[in-house]
Write an enzyme that holds these catalytic residues in place. Structure first.
Site, PDB file in Angstrom:
ATOM      1  N   ARG A   1       0.836  -1.085  -0.196  1.00  0.00           N
ATOM      2  CA  ARG A   1      -0.044  -0.079  -0.165  1.00  0.00           C
ATOM      3  C   ARG A   1       0.824   1.272  -0.142  1.00  0.00           C
ATOM      4  O   ARG A   1       0.322   2.310  -0.531  1.00  0.00           O
ATOM      5  CB  ARG A   1      -1.050   0.055   1.244  1.00  0.00           C
ATOM      6  CG  ARG A   1      -1.863   1.210   1.243  1.00  0.00           C
ATOM      7  CD  ARG A   1      -3.053   1.007   2.285  1.00  0.00           C
ATOM      8  NE  ARG A   1      -2.757   0.186   3.665  1.00  0.00           N
ATOM      9  CZ  ARG A   1      -2.019   0.812   4.592  1.00  0.00           C
ATOM     10  NH1 ARG A   1      -1.766   2.023   4.701  1.00  0.00           N
ATOM     11  NH2 ARG A   1      -1.891  -0.027   5.888  1.00  0.00           N
TER      12      ARG A   1
ATOM     13  N   TYR B   1     -15.255  21.655 -10.729  1.00  0.00           N
ATOM     14  CA  TYR B   1     -15.767  20.496 -10.958  1.00  0.00           C
ATOM     15  C   TYR B   1     -16.880  20.100  -9.771  1.00  0.00           C
ATOM     16  O   TYR B   1     -16.709  20.163  -8.680  1.00  0.00           O
ATOM     17  CB  TYR B   1     -14.534  19.408 -10.801  1.00  0.00           C
ATOM     18  CG  TYR B   1     -15.080  17.922 -10.919  1.00  0.00           C
ATOM     19  CD1 TYR B   1     -15.838  17.353 -12.144  1.00  0.00           C
ATOM     20  CD2 TYR B   1     -14.713  17.204  -9.968  1.00  0.00           C
ATOM     21  CE1 TYR B   1     -15.642  16.251 -12.290  1.00  0.00           C
ATOM     22  CE2 TYR B   1     -14.601  15.751 -10.234  1.00  0.00           C
ATOM     23  CZ  TYR B   1     -15.338  15.345 -11.514  1.00  0.00           C
ATOM     24  OH  TYR B   1     -15.540  13.833 -11.546  1.00  0.00           O
TER      25      TYR B   1
ATOM     26  N   ASP C   1      -6.785  22.404  -9.576  1.00  0.00           N
ATOM     27  CA  ASP C   1      -7.212  21.191 -10.298  1.00  0.00           C
ATOM     28  C   ASP C   1      -6.931  21.422 -11.632  1.00  0.00           C
ATOM     29  O   ASP C   1      -7.171  22.227 -12.610  1.00  0.00           O
ATOM     30  CB  ASP C   1      -8.760  20.962 -10.276  1.00  0.00           C
ATOM     31  CG  ASP C   1      -9.181  19.893 -11.306  1.00  0.00           C
ATOM     32  OD1 ASP C   1      -8.323  19.304 -12.067  1.00  0.00           O
ATOM     33  OD2 ASP C   1     -10.471  19.160 -10.916  1.00  0.00           O
TER      34      ASP C   1
ATOM     35  N   LYS D   1      -8.084  11.225 -17.318  1.00  0.00           N
ATOM     36  CA  LYS D   1      -8.215  11.737 -18.524  1.00  0.00           C
ATOM     37  C   LYS D   1      -6.774  11.666 -19.177  1.00  0.00           C
ATOM     38  O   LYS D   1      -6.597  10.819 -19.776  1.00  0.00           O
ATOM     39  CB  LYS D   1      -8.420  13.314 -18.204  1.00  0.00           C
ATOM     40  CG  LYS D   1     -10.022  13.735 -18.011  1.00  0.00           C
ATOM     41  CD  LYS D   1     -10.687  13.060 -16.819  1.00  0.00           C
ATOM     42  CE  LYS D   1     -12.037  13.538 -16.562  1.00  0.00           C
ATOM     43  NZ  LYS D   1     -12.730  13.037 -15.417  1.00  0.00           N
TER      44      LYS D   1
END
Length: 397
Positions: free
Chosen positions: A61, A116, A188, A213
């Site tokens: 992890r 967003y 962002d 994206k």
């Protein structure tokens, strides 16, 4: 290529950095790409090593050779102000992890009104339940944001440009005011990526990407990245560990693979997007085009000052027509898919309306709005597809 593949990237062109950074072919037995390490347990050779948690990798992890390769590549792309990059399972996870890492009960957060929508949902939902107040501001506020700063304001979040309405905030001006009052700035940066906007070099402390994206680039992964400067990285790193957030090994590998071709893909998206935007400006059905790289766009001067390129995402405002006419266009186009994402190789189109959730500004563009992502298809074919859609719109109008 020798094992020193990662060295000296600061003297290389960005196109070269994006291909070479994070690669250690000698450590990968001569293979170009690192292996996809799938693992949880890491074994220690001695009790002393176990007690000291000695070793580069301690638990799956917390990182693997695959995640290290991607993190090194992204740090090189972000530039020298980047102190570390966190990898998380989605763009929204990057936003929520960054905010939870930097804020605590009683804090005040400022967020651009163009953010967003899932960012707003997180702020109005979970952060509010945790006693964190959010105030939304006009993305064009610039240095005027000082009037909204409170003694407990700990962070300011921007999105440059807004991913639906495409206002271009003056990030350096906002950052200067925020830092003056001891607040950190979160950006962002999904639209431009650090390839076209190194936001950490423009006053931002934490730069977020929905790597779903353009980094992924093929519409086949969910992924997020959190890049931070020296001031913010310790809290981001701690937050990722405390929250137990990690990205799956196959998605990490696919993100790394996508990153290697992002430069050539984004160059095409930029050229095709600008040509399509110019073509749409001349269409009789279109009232205006929202794209900061167009000279007449209100945000063009800031884009030209702070950005080195544009992506394939922009919006258009149609002249007033009935919703059934807009739906006729959407139902007619075939190459433009209807889907809530972007950044892949395919072109997309969606209708949107910001008016029902904006609180600091009024959304009244003058007609129905559509967001387009221009993919890698032939522009002639895409234009023909939209022409058929416009014909259906007119017929249904």
């Amino acid at each position: 290529m020798a094992s020193s593949d990662n060295h000296g990237t600061s003297s290389l062109d960005t196109d070269t950095v994006i291909v070479t950074a994070g690669r250690d072919t000698a450590g990968q037995w001569g293979f170009v790409n690192p292996p996809t390490v799938r693992g949880s347990t890491v074994l220690y050779p001695t009790a002393d090593d176990l007690h000291a948690h000695r070793g580069e990798y301690q638990y799956g992890r917390h990182g693997t050779p695959t995640t290290k390769a991607l993190q090194q590549a992204l740090m090189a792309l972000e530039g020298p102000r980047c102190a570390g990059v966190g990898l998380v399972p989605s763009g929204l996870a990057a936003i929520s992890t960054a905010l939870l890492s930097m804020l605590q009960a009683g804090d005040h957060l400022l967020v651009s009104d163009s953010a967003y929508r899932p960012t707003r949902n997180f702020c109005n939902g979970m952060l509010a339940r945790y006693g964190i107040e959010t105030t939304y501001f006009d993305p064009l506020i610039g240095p005027g944001i000082e009037a909204l700063i409170k003694p407990n304001t700990r962070a300011v979040m921007v999105e440059a440009p807004g991913s639906q309405s495409f206002e271009m905030p003056d990030v350096p001006a906002i950052a200067g005011i925020a830092h003056k009052h001891g607040a950190l700035v979160i950006d962002d940066n999904t639209w431009a990526t650090p390839l076209y906007h190194r936001s950490l070099e423009h006053g931002v402390d934490i730069s977020i990407q929905a790597a779903t994206k353009y980094i992924g680039g093929h519409s086949d992964i969910m992924f997020g990245t959190i890049s931070a400067n020296e001031a913010a990285w310790p809290k981001i790193s701690e937050g990722i560990r405390l929250l137990g957030t990690c990205a799956g090994p196959d998605d990490v590998f696919l993100a790394l693979r996508g990153l290697r071709t992002m430069s050539v893909r984004l160059a095409h998206h930029q050229r095709a997007g600008l040509e399509m935007a110019q073509w749409l400006k001349g269409r009789p059905e279109v009232l205006k085009v929202l794209h900061p790289a167009l000279p007449e766009d209100p945000g063009h001067a800031i884009w030209k000052r702070d950005f080195t390129g544009a992506s394939g995402l922009f919006s258009i405002v149609l002249k007033p027509v009935l919703q059934k006419a807009v739906d006729a266009l959407l139902d007619t186009v075939k190459l433009f898919g209807m889907g809530y994402s972007w950044g892949g190789f395919e072109s997309l189109i969606i209708p949107f309306d910001c008016s029902d959730y904006r609180t600091a500004t009024k959304w009244a563009p003058g007609g129905p709005t559509l967001r387009l992502h221009i993919g890698l298809e032939s522009l002639d074919d895409l234009k023909a597809d939209l022409e058929r859609g416009f014909a259906a719109l007119t017929a249904a109008g």
